[in-house]
Design a protein around this motif. Structure first.
Motif, PDB file in Angstrom:
ATOM      1  N   VAL A 410       0.854  -1.197   0.000  1.00  0.00           N
ATOM      2  CA  VAL A 410       0.000   0.000   0.000  1.00  0.00           C
ATOM      3  C   VAL A 410       0.885   1.240   0.000  1.00  0.00           C
ATOM      4  N   GLU A 411       0.568   2.182  -0.883  1.00  0.00           N
ATOM      5  CA  GLU A 411       1.309   3.442  -0.917  1.00  0.00           C
ATOM      6  C   GLU A 411       0.357   4.561  -1.300  1.00  0.00           C
ATOM      7  N   PHE A 412       0.525   5.707  -0.663  1.00  0.00           N
ATOM      8  CA  PHE A 412      -0.320   6.853  -0.937  1.00  0.00           C
ATOM      9  C   PHE A 412       0.251   7.634  -2.120  1.00  0.00           C
ATOM     10  N   TRP A 413      -0.562   7.767  -3.149  1.00  0.00           N
ATOM     11  CA  TRP A 413      -0.182   8.503  -4.348  1.00  0.00           C
ATOM     12  C   TRP A 413      -1.035   9.761  -4.454  1.00  0.00           C
ATOM     13  N   VAL A 414      -0.563  10.702  -5.255  1.00  0.00           N
ATOM     14  CA  VAL A 414      -1.351  11.891  -5.552  1.00  0.00           C
ATOM     15  C   VAL A 414      -1.200  12.240  -7.026  1.00  0.00           C
ATOM     16  N   GLN A 415      -2.203  12.934  -7.514  1.00  0.00           N
ATOM     17  CA  GLN A 415      -2.147  13.568  -8.836  1.00  0.00           C
ATOM     18  C   GLN A 415      -2.466  15.032  -8.590  1.00  0.00           C
ATOM     19  N   THR A 416      -1.506  15.892  -8.800  1.00  0.00           N
ATOM     20  CA  THR A 416      -1.677  17.285  -8.394  1.00  0.00           C
ATOM     21  C   THR A 416      -2.562  18.086  -9.338  1.00  0.00           C
ATOM     22  N   ASN A 417      -2.584  17.683 -10.614  1.00  0.00           N
ATOM     23  CA  ASN A 417      -3.429  18.372 -11.592  1.00  0.00           C
ATOM     24  C   ASN A 417      -3.913  17.365 -12.631  1.00  0.00           C
ATOM     25  N   PRO A 418      -5.084  17.615 -13.225  1.00  0.00           N
ATOM     26  CA  PRO A 418      -5.574  16.699 -14.266  1.00  0.00           C
ATOM     27  C   PRO A 418      -4.572  16.623 -15.417  1.00  0.00           C
ATOM     28  N   GLY A 419      -4.374  15.443 -15.934  1.00  0.00           N
ATOM     29  CA  GLY A 419      -3.464  15.250 -17.051  1.00  0.00           C
ATOM     30  C   GLY A 419      -2.033  15.004 -16.660  1.00  0.00           C
ATOM     31  N   THR A 420      -1.690  15.239 -15.383  1.00  0.00           N
ATOM     32  CA  THR A 420      -0.322  14.961 -14.929  1.00  0.00           C
ATOM     33  C   THR A 420      -0.233  13.514 -14.451  1.00  0.00           C
ATOM     34  N   ARG A 421       0.982  13.034 -14.379  1.00  0.00           N
ATOM     35  CA  ARG A 421       1.186  11.646 -13.959  1.00  0.00           C
ATOM     36  C   ARG A 421       1.050  11.528 -12.443  1.00  0.00           C
ATOM     37  N   ALA A 422       0.263  10.558 -12.025  1.00  0.00           N
ATOM     38  CA  ALA A 422       0.144  10.287 -10.590  1.00  0.00           C
ATOM     39  C   ALA A 422       1.386   9.542 -10.118  1.00  0.00           C
ATOM     40  N   GLY A 423       1.720   9.713  -8.861  1.00  0.00           N
ATOM     41  CA  GLY A 423       2.886   9.035  -8.314  1.00  0.00           C
ATOM     42  C   GLY A 423       2.897   9.133  -6.803  1.00  0.00           C
ATOM     43  N   PRO A 424       3.899   8.551  -6.153  1.00  0.00           N
ATOM     44  CA  PRO A 424       3.979   8.588  -4.690  1.00  0.00           C
ATOM     45  C   PRO A 424       3.906  10.008  -4.156  1.00  0.00           C
ATOM     46  N   MET A 425       3.107  10.193  -3.128  1.00  0.00           N
ATOM     47  CA  MET A 425       2.852  11.513  -2.579  1.00  0.00           C
ATOM     48  C   MET A 425       4.140  12.224  -2.186  1.00  0.00           C
ATOM     49  N   MET A 426       5.076  11.489  -1.590  1.00  0.00           N
ATOM     50  CA  MET A 426       6.295  12.116  -1.116  1.00  0.00           C
ATOM     51  C   MET A 426       7.185  12.607  -2.253  1.00  0.00           C
ATOM     52  N   LYS A 427       6.964  12.094  -3.482  1.00  0.00           N
ATOM     53  CA  LYS A 427       7.801  12.472  -4.618  1.00  0.00           C
ATOM     54  C   LYS A 427       7.113  13.460  -5.553  1.00  0.00           C
ATOM     55  N   VAL A 428       5.814  13.338  -5.706  1.00  0.00           N
ATOM     56  CA  VAL A 428       5.095  14.134  -6.703  1.00  0.00           C
ATOM     57  C   VAL A 428       4.706  15.503  -6.170  1.00  0.00           C
ATOM     58  N   ALA A 429       4.246  15.561  -4.913  1.00  0.00           N
ATOM     59  CA  ALA A 429       3.731  16.823  -4.382  1.00  0.00           C
ATOM     60  C   ALA A 429       4.872  17.775  -4.041  1.00  0.00           C
ATOM     61  N   SER A 430       4.652  19.065  -4.294  1.00  0.00           N
ATOM     62  CA  SER A 430       5.620  20.085  -3.881  1.00  0.00           C
ATOM     63  C   SER A 430       5.553  20.247  -2.370  1.00  0.00           C
ATOM     64  N   GLY A 431       6.447  21.080  -1.823  1.00  0.00           N
ATOM     65  CA  GLY A 431       6.485  21.238  -0.380  1.00  0.00           C
ATOM     66  C   GLY A 431       5.162  21.662   0.212  1.00  0.00           C
ATOM     67  N   GLY A 432       4.571  22.746  -0.343  1.00  0.00           N
ATOM     68  CA  GLY A 432       3.295  23.232   0.173  1.00  0.00           C
ATOM     69  C   GLY A 432       2.167  22.244  -0.063  1.00  0.00           C
ATOM     70  N   GLU A 433       2.159  21.632  -1.239  1.00  0.00           N
ATOM     71  CA  GLU A 433       1.116  20.637  -1.538  1.00  0.00           C
ATOM     72  C   GLU A 433       1.236  19.442  -0.610  1.00  0.00           C
ATOM     73  N   LEU A 434       2.464  19.004  -0.369  1.00  0.00           N
ATOM     74  CA  LEU A 434       2.668  17.856   0.506  1.00  0.00           C
ATOM     75  C   LEU A 434       2.112  18.141   1.895  1.00  0.00           C
ATOM     76  N   SER A 435       2.378  19.319   2.422  1.00  0.00           N
ATOM     77  CA  SER A 435       1.893  19.672   3.747  1.00  0.00           C
ATOM     78  C   SER A 435       0.378  19.618   3.810  1.00  0.00           C
ATOM     79  N   ARG A 436      -0.275  20.128   2.767  1.00  0.00           N
ATOM     80  CA  ARG A 436      -1.740  20.145   2.776  1.00  0.00           C
ATOM     81  C   ARG A 436      -2.323  18.755   2.553  1.00  0.00           C
ATOM     82  N   PHE A 437      -1.672  17.959   1.712  1.00  0.00           N
ATOM     83  CA  PHE A 437      -2.120  16.573   1.557  1.00  0.00           C
ATOM     84  C   PHE A 437      -2.031  15.832   2.891  1.00  0.00           C
ATOM     85  N   LEU A 438      -0.914  16.029   3.588  1.00  0.00           N
ATOM     86  CA  LEU A 438      -0.733  15.360   4.870  1.00  0.00           C
ATOM     87  C   LEU A 438      -1.783  15.816   5.877  1.00  0.00           C
ATOM     88  N   LEU A 439      -2.094  17.112   5.859  1.00  0.00           N
ATOM     89  CA  LEU A 439      -3.111  17.620   6.770  1.00  0.00           C
ATOM     90  C   LEU A 439      -4.466  16.985   6.455  1.00  0.00           C
TER      91      LEU A 439
END
Length: 554
Positions: A410-439
């Motif tokens: 099990v791994e948490f992935w994110v897709q930050t915008n439509p049309g972009t490649r989804a991937g592991p949250m810790m690698k794909v999300a930027s610093g600010g996005e990562l913080s908000r995803f975690l929240l």
């Protein structure tokens, strides 16, 4: 929860003690005031990497002490007991960092390894921020978070039990297979050995008994020889008894000498009585000490046979019965091995099928739980200005990769915008996005699978207005179930706090250096700080009124 933090000689902090409250506590202050120093110090106390650079200039060492109030059922207490550490009362973690780079760690004043301190700290505090080394949502823990969110602990326990049963059956099968193969290679030797040991029929303790009996009979042989010689002196042809008896009779017939020989005759008669008594005693002793030389021979043959067998099989005589039983069992396994092997193959297959069924059911439940968690996180994202982003629980299953936790990764992935490649949250999300995803993730999980204290490091960086308000609301909601500490620059977040700590630098030693201090703010000073966060260095009445409205939730 974290009760207090005491810091000595860490970077700009000479001596600092901070008390923490339940609920949401915010830490604010101007850039460079020392907020990151506090988090570095906290991380050090929780088992984080030490660094000589943390020691205040001029000091030999620095130290950080963290005190936690934990319920009796908290898992950390069990971990302490497993490592023979007293777990009564509060938990006190202390870390000493020396200027030469060495560190020492203590739990309840007992020295522990940095590794154990890290294990304890990970169960007490999670620090989330814009940097991977601060985000404790490790992909290796995602499966456990899904299980906690879905309440799948009973299914996980069932899979673990099935896994242990299957592995036990597999081991039994492997052990029997190895024994049969070894027995086949040594079949002739085994049959001869079992036949020999069966004839010998050794008994534990027999060697000692035989050796003692042999010694007794050998001593008796020597003693009996001396006894027989003495007996022959009294009862044989050379015995003085007949001659003395004849002498007494001749003297008794000499009536004319009766008065003269009365006393010598009495003495000789007494001696004859004593000799006769001795002869009778010797007869009794000889009968009691008599032994059968054939028995000694049989005893020695048995003893020597046991010892020869022990030398042959390189064991003690007392271990011969064990060797005999093991060889007989190996031979029995060889003779009846196919039947036993077939039974164990069937048992292993049945256990594996039971595991596969339990694991498959757990996978199904995890997939359903994953969709529910995705929906819960998705509901939080729009308010956090991530309305076009997707949170994805990526589950991959390999039925051949059986573990006690199932067959799922099990791994948490994110897709930050439509049309972009989804991937592991810790690698794909930027610093600010990562913080908000975690929240969003932590709010959705609430108190499930969470440490009792959560620290959020500037997760509101780069956002403002409605997004900052949404972050503050969610931090406050999260603080209803766990203790939350938030380092923030957003007045909307600070206004939601139950406790407010101000971090600032002040000049010491007549301005020769600066030190970081932390002050709890009352309502008036809290309003002033939030107004400063709104207006900047020059606080206006409008800023104060705006701060009051934020605090009031208007």
């Amino acid at each position: 929860m974290l009760q207090s933090l005491a810091i000595r000689d860490i970077v700009l902090i000479e001596r600092l003690e901070i008390d923490f409250a339940r609920g949401l506590t915010v830490l604010t202050g101007e850039t460079g005031a020392g907020k990151s120093i506090l988090l570095d110090a906290m991380s050090l106390a929780l088992g984080g990497r030490g660094d000589a650079g943390l020691v205040r200039h001029g000091a030999d060492q620095g130290q950080v002490t963290a005190v936690f109030d934990l319920p009796a059922t908290h898992p950390v207490r069990a971990l302490l007991r497993e490592n023979d550490i007293d777990d009564d009362g509060d938990l006190i973690l202390r870390r000493v960092q020396t200027a030469d780079g060495r560190t020492r760690a203590f739990a309840n004043d007992q020295a522990v390894s940095a590794s154990l301190l890290r294990q304890i700290g990970a169960r007490l505090v999670e620090i989330h921020g814009q940097h991977d080394d601060r985000a404790l949502v490790d992909p290796s823990s995602h499966r456990a978070l899904i299980d906690a969110f879905g309440g799948l602990e009973p299914q996980v326990a069932a899979v673990a039990d099935a896994f242990r049963t299957w592995r036990k059956a597999e081991k039994s099968l492997a052990d029997l297979t190895a024994r049969i193969e070894a027995a086949r290679r040594e079949a002739d030797y085994l049959r001869a050995a079992v036949e020999e040991l069966t004839r010998l029929d050794p008994v534990a303790g027999e060697e000692t008994e035989l050796a003692e009996r042999r010694q007794t009979m050998m001593r008796a042989e020597k003693v009996v020889g001396d006894l027989r010689e003495a007996y022959e002196q009294l009862n044989g042809s050379g015995s003085p008894i007949p001659e003395l008896a004849a002498l007494v009779r001749r003297l008794e017939r000499k009536s004319e000498l009766a008065a003269l020989v009365e006393r010598p005759i009495a003495a000789i008669s007494a001696a004859l009585d004593g000799l006769e008594e001795a002869r009778l005693e010797f007869e009794t002793v000889l009968r009691a000490a008599d032994y059968d030389p054939a028995e000694l021979e049989r005893t020695e043959e048995r003893l020597f046979a046991l010892r020869a067998a022990a030398r042959k099989y390189s064991v003690l005589c007392d271990d011969l019965p064990v060797i005999a039983a093991r060889m007989a069992a190996d031979l029995a396994d060889l003779d009846a091995g196919e039947d036993k092997l077939a039974a164990l193959v069937k048992e292993s297959a049945t256990a594996r099928a039971a595991y596969d069924a339990a694991a498959e059911e757990l996978t199904k439940r995890r997939l359903v739980t994953a969709r529910h968690l995705e929906d819960a996180v998705a509901a939080e994202l729009p308010a956090l200005k991530l309305e076009r982003a997707r949170f994805i629980v990526e589950i991959t299953s390999d039925k051949e990769a059986r573990t006690a936790d199932g067959v799922d990764t099990v791994e948490f992935w994110v897709q930050t915008n439509p049309g972009t490649r989804a991937g592991p949250m810790m690698k794909v999300a930027s610093g600010g996005e990562l913080s908000r995803f975690l929240l969003a993730l932590k709010v959705s999980l609430a108190d499930k699978g969470s440490a009792p204290t959560l620290v959020f490091d500037e997760i509101d960086t780069g956002v403002g207005g409605a997004v900052a308000e949404a972050i503050g609301t969610r931090l406050a909601r999260l603080s209803e179930t766990v203790q939350v500490l938030s380092v923030t620059h957003a007045p909307q977040v600070a206004a939601r706090a139950m406790s407010h700590l101000l971090i600032a630098k002040e000049a010491v030693d007549n301005g020769a250096r600066v030190a970081t201090r932390v002050s709890p703010l009352d309502q008036l000073h809290r309003r002033e700080e939030i107004a400063r966060m709104l207006a900047g260095s020059r606080i206006t009445e409008e800023a104060r009124k705006a701060a009051e409205k934020l605090i009031a939730g208007e």
